[in-house]
Design a protein around this motif. Sequence first.
Motif, PDB file in Angstrom:
ATOM      1  N   GLY A 156       5.617   3.322   2.073  1.00 46.05           N
ATOM      2  CA  GLY A 156       4.302   2.781   2.395  1.00 46.05           C
ATOM      3  C   GLY A 156       4.430   1.508   3.200  1.00 46.05           C
ATOM      4  N   GLN A 157       3.442   0.620   3.076  1.00 46.50           N
ATOM      5  CA  GLN A 157       3.441  -0.622   3.830  1.00 46.50           C
ATOM      6  C   GLN A 157       3.564  -1.819   2.901  1.00 46.50           C
ATOM      7  OE1 GLN A 157       0.351  -1.257   6.649  1.00 46.50           O
ATOM      8  NE2 GLN A 157       0.773   0.602   7.813  1.00 46.50           N
ATOM      9  N   GLN A 184       0.856  -1.183   0.000  1.00 46.60           N
ATOM     10  CA  GLN A 184       0.000   0.000   0.000  1.00 46.60           C
ATOM     11  C   GLN A 184       0.896   1.237   0.000  1.00 46.60           C
ATOM     12  OE1 GLN A 184      -0.550  -2.386   2.784  1.00 46.60           O
ATOM     13  NE2 GLN A 184      -1.646  -3.509   1.189  1.00 46.60           N
ATOM     14  N   PRO A 185       0.902   2.012  -1.084  1.00 42.52           N
ATOM     15  CA  PRO A 185       1.803   3.166  -1.167  1.00 42.52           C
ATOM     16  C   PRO A 185       1.390   4.293  -0.226  1.00 42.52           C
ATOM     17  CG  PRO A 185       0.327   3.130  -3.050  1.00 42.52           C
ATOM     18  CD  PRO A 185       0.078   1.858  -2.305  1.00 42.52           C
ATOM     19  N   SER A 186       2.378   5.006   0.272  1.00 40.40           N
ATOM     20  CA  SER A 186       2.157   6.184   1.120  1.00 40.40           C
ATOM     21  C   SER A 186       3.464   6.950   1.223  1.00 40.40           C
ATOM     22  CB  SER A 186       1.668   5.770   2.508  1.00 40.40           C
ATOM     23  OG  SER A 186       1.496   6.907   3.338  1.00 40.40           O
TER      24      SER A 186
END
Length: 276
Positions: A63-64, A11-13
């Motif tokens: 991200g994660q 999950q990009p962040s």
Amino acid sequence: MPKKSIYHDYQPSTLLDQKTDSGSYYFIFYHNKLLINRHNNDIPFLKNLNQLPAEALRQIYMGQLRGSPCFVVEIESSFELSSLSFIDLKELYSILEYDIYLLAGRAIQIINWDKNHQFCGKCGSSTRTMEGEMAKICPDCGHFNYPRLSPAIITAIVKEDKLLMARHTYGITNRYGLVAGFVEAGETLEEAVQREISEEVGLKIKNIKYFGSQPWPYPNSLMVGFTAEYHEGEIKVDGKEIEDARWFRASEIQKRPSSISISGELIEWFIDKYSC
């Protein structure tokens, strides 16, 4: 079988909104080579970088990954440990899981973008990274820079039951592959296909159809695949990028690129369709 998406476990962040004591995933690069744990063919999972004899030149939160934070890091100098090795990204096709390989491609492009945009290309001032966004901004003139892609096309051209394959002047010079090239300003993807085929092998084609796309971080491309049919002309190589080209039947294709690449997928498509 459909390939796993880069977002299967990722999950990009750009904002680290949680802290964890269990550890983080690290995409660690030295001279564009990625650090791999050879025991499990994965990237290192660490509590912090202090566990390694390395000093970070830059570190960026991405991200994660698998529910844990992941970072991309460029280190100042190489090191050797019994279970860890630095390996060129192009050699990791058959080693890493496909979605992790895709994420490694994203990571190397982000770290090189950060390194290459320390100064504004418009006025020369030092840039700063924007909070909450993968972007560089110049505090003096307001110019923005985002990670950029250079789209390229690759095409499987069929004449009756034969595939056009060319031998390039660079790389492995005894291997035949498909014709590819970068998209130029002002043209569509289909126009880029027509131009590259005309320039490099002197042929005209028809019935251009989209096949698929693939991230290609060498260094920052998006490879878009097409199929097409021969229309007219005789093969005439440019002598600059292509030194030879000819038509191959499916049974004549010996060395194939890995099916993980879109080039390999296009060739497998041709073989499956035209094998007797």
